[in-house]
Design a protein around this motif. Structure first.
Motif, PDB file in Angstrom:
ATOM      1  N   ARG A   6       0.810  -1.220   0.000  1.00  0.00           N
ATOM      2  CA  ARG A   6       0.000   0.000   0.000  1.00  0.00           C
ATOM      3  C   ARG A   6       0.845   1.271   0.000  1.00  0.00           C
ATOM      4  O   ARG A   6       0.525   2.234  -0.684  1.00  0.00           O
ATOM      5  N   GLU A   7       1.928   1.294   0.788  1.00  0.00           N
ATOM      6  CA  GLU A   7       2.686   2.520   0.973  1.00  0.00           C
ATOM      7  C   GLU A   7       3.850   2.683  -0.001  1.00  0.00           C
ATOM      8  O   GLU A   7       4.362   3.787  -0.153  1.00  0.00           O
ATOM      9  N   ALA A   8       4.302   1.621  -0.645  1.00  0.00           N
ATOM     10  CA  ALA A   8       5.494   1.742  -1.500  1.00  0.00           C
ATOM     11  C   ALA A   8       5.271   1.150  -2.893  1.00  0.00           C
ATOM     12  O   ALA A   8       5.185   1.892  -3.864  1.00  0.00           O
ATOM     13  N   THR A   9       5.187  -0.153  -2.994  1.00  0.00           N
ATOM     14  CA  THR A   9       5.179  -0.769  -4.329  1.00  0.00           C
ATOM     15  C   THR A   9       3.921  -0.452  -5.117  1.00  0.00           C
ATOM     16  O   THR A   9       3.952  -0.473  -6.348  1.00  0.00           O
ATOM     17  N   GLY A  10       2.823  -0.156  -4.450  1.00  0.00           N
ATOM     18  CA  GLY A  10       1.596   0.208  -5.154  1.00  0.00           C
ATOM     19  C   GLY A  10       1.631   1.610  -5.729  1.00  0.00           C
ATOM     20  O   GLY A  10       0.782   1.972  -6.535  1.00  0.00           O
ATOM     21  N   ARG A  11       2.621   2.406  -5.370  1.00  0.00           N
ATOM     22  CA  ARG A  11       2.714   3.800  -5.824  1.00  0.00           C
ATOM     23  C   ARG A  11       3.907   4.054  -6.736  1.00  0.00           C
ATOM     24  O   ARG A  11       4.136   5.186  -7.138  1.00  0.00           O
ATOM     25  N   GLU A  58       9.449  25.445  21.391  1.00  0.00           N
ATOM     26  CA  GLU A  58       9.605  26.457  20.341  1.00  0.00           C
ATOM     27  C   GLU A  58      11.017  26.521  19.780  1.00  0.00           C
ATOM     28  O   GLU A  58      11.228  27.029  18.690  1.00  0.00           O
ATOM     29  N   GLN A  59      12.024  26.010  20.489  1.00  0.00           N
ATOM     30  CA  GLN A  59      13.405  26.069  20.042  1.00  0.00           C
ATOM     31  C   GLN A  59      13.842  24.830  19.265  1.00  0.00           C
ATOM     32  O   GLN A  59      14.942  24.783  18.745  1.00  0.00           O
ATOM     33  N   THR A  60      13.008  23.823  19.181  1.00  0.00           N
ATOM     34  CA  THR A  60      13.368  22.561  18.541  1.00  0.00           C
ATOM     35  C   THR A  60      13.238  22.673  17.028  1.00  0.00           C
ATOM     36  O   THR A  60      12.258  23.211  16.519  1.00  0.00           O
ATOM     37  N   ARG A  61      14.244  22.147  16.330  1.00  0.00           N
ATOM     38  CA  ARG A  61      14.208  22.098  14.873  1.00  0.00           C
ATOM     39  C   ARG A  61      13.849  20.690  14.430  1.00  0.00           C
ATOM     40  O   ARG A  61      14.238  19.715  15.052  1.00  0.00           O
ATOM     41  N   ILE A  62      13.123  20.599  13.344  1.00  0.00           N
ATOM     42  CA  ILE A  62      12.736  19.324  12.763  1.00  0.00           C
ATOM     43  C   ILE A  62      13.364  19.248  11.373  1.00  0.00           C
ATOM     44  O   ILE A  62      13.289  20.198  10.593  1.00  0.00           O
ATOM     45  N   ILE A  63      13.994  18.111  11.065  1.00  0.00           N
ATOM     46  CA  ILE A  63      14.600  17.894   9.751  1.00  0.00           C
ATOM     47  C   ILE A  63      13.845  16.776   9.049  1.00  0.00           C
ATOM     48  O   ILE A  63      13.532  15.750   9.656  1.00  0.00           O
ATOM     49  N   ARG A  64      13.554  16.979   7.775  1.00  0.00           N
ATOM     50  CA  ARG A  64      12.854  15.973   6.986  1.00  0.00           C
ATOM     51  C   ARG A  64      13.839  15.250   6.076  1.00  0.00           C
ATOM     52  O   ARG A  64      14.649  15.871   5.406  1.00  0.00           O
ATOM     53  N   HIS A  65      13.733  13.919   6.051  1.00  0.00           N
ATOM     54  CA  HIS A  65      14.526  13.086   5.158  1.00  0.00           C
ATOM     55  C   HIS A  65      13.557  12.372   4.218  1.00  0.00           C
ATOM     56  O   HIS A  65      12.604  11.743   4.668  1.00  0.00           O
ATOM     57  N   ASP A  66      13.795  12.499   2.928  1.00  0.00           N
ATOM     58  CA  ASP A  66      12.945  11.827   1.953  1.00  0.00           C
ATOM     59  C   ASP A  66      13.485  10.444   1.654  1.00  0.00           C
ATOM     60  O   ASP A  66      14.690  10.245   1.530  1.00  0.00           O
ATOM     61  N   ARG A  67      12.594   9.484   1.524  1.00  0.00           N
ATOM     62  CA  ARG A  67      12.934   8.112   1.144  1.00  0.00           C
ATOM     63  C   ARG A  67      12.149   7.760  -0.106  1.00  0.00           C
ATOM     64  O   ARG A  67      11.052   8.265  -0.323  1.00  0.00           O
ATOM     65  N   LEU A  68      12.708   6.879  -0.900  1.00  0.00           N
ATOM     66  CA  LEU A  68      12.081   6.414  -2.139  1.00  0.00           C
ATOM     67  C   LEU A  68      11.670   7.584  -3.030  1.00  0.00           C
ATOM     68  O   LEU A  68      10.558   7.656  -3.529  1.00  0.00           O
ATOM     69  N   GLY A  69      12.593   8.509  -3.209  1.00  0.00           N
ATOM     70  CA  GLY A  69      12.351   9.634  -4.109  1.00  0.00           C
ATOM     71  C   GLY A  69      11.288  10.602  -3.625  1.00  0.00           C
ATOM     72  O   GLY A  69      10.651  11.277  -4.426  1.00  0.00           O
ATOM     73  N   GLY A  70      11.066  10.685  -2.322  1.00  0.00           N
ATOM     74  CA  GLY A  70      10.076  11.607  -1.776  1.00  0.00           C
ATOM     75  C   GLY A  70       8.728  10.961  -1.509  1.00  0.00           C
ATOM     76  O   GLY A  70       7.808  11.626  -1.041  1.00  0.00           O
ATOM     77  N   LEU A  71       8.586   9.673  -1.789  1.00  0.00           N
ATOM     78  CA  LEU A  71       7.330   8.975  -1.529  1.00  0.00           C
ATOM     79  C   LEU A  71       7.072   8.866  -0.030  1.00  0.00           C
ATOM     80  O   LEU A  71       5.946   9.000   0.438  1.00  0.00           O
ATOM     81  N   ILE A  72       8.135   8.638   0.742  1.00  0.00           N
ATOM     82  CA  ILE A  72       8.043   8.526   2.196  1.00  0.00           C
ATOM     83  C   ILE A  72       8.898   9.631   2.805  1.00  0.00           C
ATOM     84  O   ILE A  72      10.015   9.867   2.372  1.00  0.00           O
ATOM     85  N   HIS A  73       8.359  10.306   3.811  1.00  0.00           N
ATOM     86  CA  HIS A  73       9.099  11.354   4.514  1.00  0.00           C
ATOM     87  C   HIS A  73       9.348  10.897   5.941  1.00  0.00           C
ATOM     88  O   HIS A  73       8.446  10.424   6.618  1.00  0.00           O
TER      89      HIS A  73
END
Length: 79
Positions: A6-11, A58-73
């Motif tokens: 559902r989350e990877a191979t179907g997309r 309020e001081q915490t930073r969040i970093i996003r890492h993309d997986r599978l070409g941006g399909l999963i964050h």
């Protein structure tokens, strides 16, 4: 298996056996190392013994890492 479909191979258009193995391996890494599981208290299976993440303020930073070409964050908290 169902969540991988559902989350990877179907997309993604899978172009061959090597590509399928790459996608499934990447998804398995995400599923076991990062994806929160409700039954495990929103922790991933490989991080059950790790200390919980500190609460976000309020001081915490969040970093996003993309997986599978941006399909999963994946999001990580930076001190």
């Amino acid at each position: 298996m169902g969540s991988c479909r559902r989350e990877a191979t179907g997309r993604i258009l899978i172009t061959g056996g090597r590509h399928l193995r790459l996608v499934v391996d990447e998804y398995a890494h995400h599923y076991n190392d990062h994806r929160p599981h409700r039954s495990l208290g929103q922790r991933s299976p490989d991080c059950l013994h790790a200390p919980p993440q500190p609460a976000k303020d309020e001081q915490t930073r969040i970093i996003r890492h993309d997986r599978l070409g941006g399909l999963i964050h994946e999001y990580t908290q930076v001190a």
